[in-house]
Design a protein around this motif. Structure first.
Motif, short mmCIF file in Angstrom:
data_model
loop_
_atom_site.label_atom_id
_atom_site.label_comp_id
_atom_site.label_asym_id
_atom_site.label_seq_id
_atom_site.Cartn_x
_atom_site.Cartn_y
_atom_site.Cartn_z
N UNK A 21 45.16 42.07 10.81
CA UNK A 21 44.61 40.85 11.40
C UNK A 21 45.71 39.93 11.90
N UNK A 22 46.89 40.04 11.34
CA UNK A 22 48.05 39.36 11.87
C UNK A 22 47.88 37.86 12.07
N UNK A 23 47.42 37.13 11.02
CA UNK A 23 47.26 35.69 11.18
C UNK A 23 48.54 34.94 10.86
N UNK A 24 49.60 35.64 10.43
CA UNK A 24 50.88 35.02 10.17
C UNK A 24 50.96 34.26 8.87
N UNK A 25 49.89 34.32 8.04
CA UNK A 25 49.88 33.60 6.77
C UNK A 25 50.52 34.47 5.70
N UNK A 26 51.45 33.90 4.91
CA UNK A 26 52.26 34.70 4.00
C UNK A 26 51.53 35.12 2.73
N UNK A 27 50.51 34.37 2.28
CA UNK A 27 49.81 34.73 1.06
C UNK A 27 48.96 35.97 1.28
N UNK A 28 48.96 36.89 0.27
CA UNK A 28 48.08 38.06 0.39
C UNK A 28 46.63 37.66 0.07
N UNK A 30 44.54 38.36 -2.38
CA UNK A 30 44.19 37.95 -3.73
C UNK A 30 44.63 36.52 -4.02
N UNK A 31 45.83 36.14 -3.56
CA UNK A 31 46.29 34.78 -3.77
C UNK A 31 45.46 33.78 -2.96
N UNK A 32 45.11 34.17 -1.75
CA UNK A 32 44.31 33.28 -0.92
C UNK A 32 42.92 33.08 -1.52
N UNK A 33 42.35 34.14 -2.09
CA UNK A 33 41.05 34.01 -2.75
C UNK A 33 41.13 33.08 -3.95
N UNK A 58 36.57 36.53 7.04
CA UNK A 58 36.20 37.74 6.30
C UNK A 58 36.28 37.52 4.80
N UNK A 59 37.33 36.86 4.32
CA UNK A 59 37.50 36.64 2.89
C UNK A 59 36.39 35.75 2.33
N UNK A 60 36.10 34.66 3.01
CA UNK A 60 35.06 33.74 2.53
C UNK A 60 33.70 34.43 2.51
N UNK A 63 33.67 37.83 0.03
CA UNK A 63 33.93 37.55 -1.39
C UNK A 63 33.28 36.25 -1.84
N UNK A 64 32.17 35.89 -1.19
CA UNK A 64 31.50 34.63 -1.52
C UNK A 64 31.04 34.59 -2.97
N UNK A 65 30.50 35.69 -3.47
CA UNK A 65 30.01 35.70 -4.84
C UNK A 65 31.17 35.50 -5.83
N UNK A 66 32.31 36.13 -5.56
CA UNK A 66 33.48 35.98 -6.42
C UNK A 66 34.00 34.54 -6.37
N UNK A 67 34.09 33.96 -5.18
CA UNK A 67 34.59 32.59 -5.02
C UNK A 67 33.71 31.60 -5.77
N UNK A 68 32.41 31.73 -5.61
CA UNK A 68 31.48 30.78 -6.25
C UNK A 68 31.47 30.96 -7.77
N UNK A 69 31.62 32.20 -8.25
CA UNK A 69 31.62 32.44 -9.69
C UNK A 69 32.85 31.85 -10.35
N UNK A 70 33.96 31.80 -9.64
CA UNK A 70 35.21 31.34 -10.21
C UNK A 70 35.40 29.83 -10.12
N UNK A 71 34.51 29.14 -9.41
CA UNK A 71 34.65 27.70 -9.27
C UNK A 71 34.65 27.03 -10.64
N UNK A 72 35.57 26.07 -10.90
CA UNK A 72 35.54 25.34 -12.16
C UNK A 72 34.21 24.63 -12.34
N UNK A 73 33.73 24.48 -13.59
CA UNK A 73 32.43 23.82 -13.82
C UNK A 73 32.33 22.46 -13.15
#
Length: 436
Positions: A21-28, A30-33, A58-60, A63-73
């Motif tokens: 995808x070549x967006x030039x962002x250095x974080x992989x 997993x870190x971005x998630x 694509x990540x949002x 991996x929406x279910x993972x992102x929402x599950x990990x949100x702090x209470x």
């Protein structure tokens, strides 16, 4: 609390390559998630992130279910993202399409213009569920054919359902929109997380009650089936049942004091009478006090009824009754037992001076928000005074902007549907390859 990096492997995602995808962002990935999930980003912030580039979208979305599950209470939203309501008037011959009124706390304007197309003139709202609306198109042509559309107002997606005409056209019908979570306990489920849906119709034929199901994955109607069981419901009564509620592989509709239930896989139908002793006389909606109630699903997955009533003991102060159907099999007499869960006293939350009626307009089952309209006259011959949104669990009430509306003897005179969308489904729908 955010999980350690090593535990991200439990989230079963295919390994994705940054260079493609070549967006030039250095974080992989997993870190971005982790940034998306563990930070204070709210839903609107995540939507803005998804609009930044193809990779973030694509990540949002994936991996929406993972992102929402990990949100702090402290950052976690309600189970449902309650955003507002759609309304529609049929009191004149303008044929105006449905209109959206957002909650003050919802900043997005995505829903505002979804029905501007001429396609939706002379249409009628049928149901609202899990972020989608079912609309009957060109209602004036109902005698010739039935045309339905299922739309996702948040992303502007509209699915035109194949027309049912000639011998396939149903007369009066009840409709339910089913998603993957609704079909888990059926013989033909949908993949979890899928945005596919099914549209389930029940209607009368000359000598039996029939059903038919449309599936978005095949984009076609299935063959007509015949309901079995002891349920007996007239065609006109079916036409009065709106917005079916799905519970454990079955769909339920309510009309006055009759609850019709149909198993989606076996087409076994049951009919039960809701107890008369809880009837409401605070609004003679459509000339009948029993219209002042709605079906919903309780947090523990039971069928429940929300209604405007009065507390026991003869008090005139209105309350919201929440009643749940007991687990287990129906008694021999065919009547289910209903347990009262709690009451919400409205006198502490509503300005009841000069109020002659309290009408229940809609129930958002995921967020636990109900809409209440107040009026000066019990028979709703005058427009509503105000519209309120009540959070049942928090017992918090807010005044919401509303167009002039009222109950009327003619059922189709005014349509009102609360609109909410689960946050996971909302973010997943941002994917460009969503199967809608």
């Amino acid at each position: 609390m955010a999980l350690p990096l090593g535990q991200l492997a439990s989230n079963k995602r295919p390994k994705l390559i940054l260079q493609a995808e070549g967006d030039g962002f250095l974080l992989n990935d997993e870190l971005l998630l982790l940034v998306f999930a563990a930070s204070s980003l709210d839903t609107d912030d995540l939507v803005r992130c998804a609009a930044t580039c193809r990779r973030w979208r694509r990540l949002v979305a994936h991996d929406a279910r993972y992102i929402c599950r990990l949100k702090p209470p402290s950052q976690r939203f309600l189970r449902g993202l309650a955003v507002g309501f759609f309304h529609q008037s049929h009191l004149d011959d303008s044929g105006a399409p449905p209109r959206f009124v957002p909650f003050p706390s919802f900043s997005s304007s995505r829903c505002a213009h979804v029905f501007d197309d001429d396609l939706f003139r002379n249409s009628r709202l049928i149901a609202s569920r899990n972020g989608r609306l079912v609309v009957e198109l060109h209602r004036a042509s109902r005698a010739a054919a039935l045309r339905l559309a299922v739309c996702n107002p948040m992303i502007g997606d509209v699915s035109i359902i194949p027309t049912l005409s000639g011998k396939d056209r149903p007369g009066y019908y009840a409709c339910a929109l089913l998603t993957a979570e609704d079909l888990l306990e059926t013989a033909d489920p949908l993949p979890l997380g899928s945005t596919a849906f099914r549209l389930f119709l029940v209607y009368k034929r000359r000598n039996f009650t029939a059903s038919r199901c449309y599936s978005s994955d095949t984009r076609a109607w299935g063959t007509e089936g015949k309901l079995c069981g002891t349920a007996k419901v007239s065609g006109r009564r079916l036409g009065e049942m709106t917005g079916g509620v799905a519970v454990r592989g079955a769909v339920f509709w309510l009309s006055r004091n009759v609850v019709l239930g149909v198993r989606v896989d076996s087409l076994e139908a049951t009919s039960e009478t809701f107890p008369w002793k809880w009837k409401s006389r605070l609004c003679f909606c459509l000339g009948n006090p029993m219209e002042n109630r709605r079906l919903a699903v309780s947090p523990d997955g039971r069928l429940c009824v929300v209604q405007v009533g009065r507390p026991q003991g003869g008090s005139d102060n209105p309350v919201i009754n929440v009643l749940c159907r007991s687990h287990g099999k129906a008694p021999a007499k065919g009547a289910w037992e209903w347990e009262k869960q709690f009451d919400v006293e409205l006198q502490r939350l509503l300005p009841l001076e000069n109020v002659g009626r309290v009408c229940l307009r809609g129930v958002m089952e995921k967020s636990g928000v109900v809409f209440l309209a107040t009026g000066a006259d019990r028979y709703a011959e005058q427009p509503d005074l105000a519209l309120y949104a009540l959070h049942l669990q928090k017992k918090e009430m807010r005044l919401v902007p509303a167009p002039p509306g009222r109950c009327c003897v003619r059922r189709s005179s005014w349509s009102f549907f609360g609109y909410e969308m689960d946050r996971v489904a909302y973010l997943t729908s941002l994917s460009p390859d969503t199967n809608a």
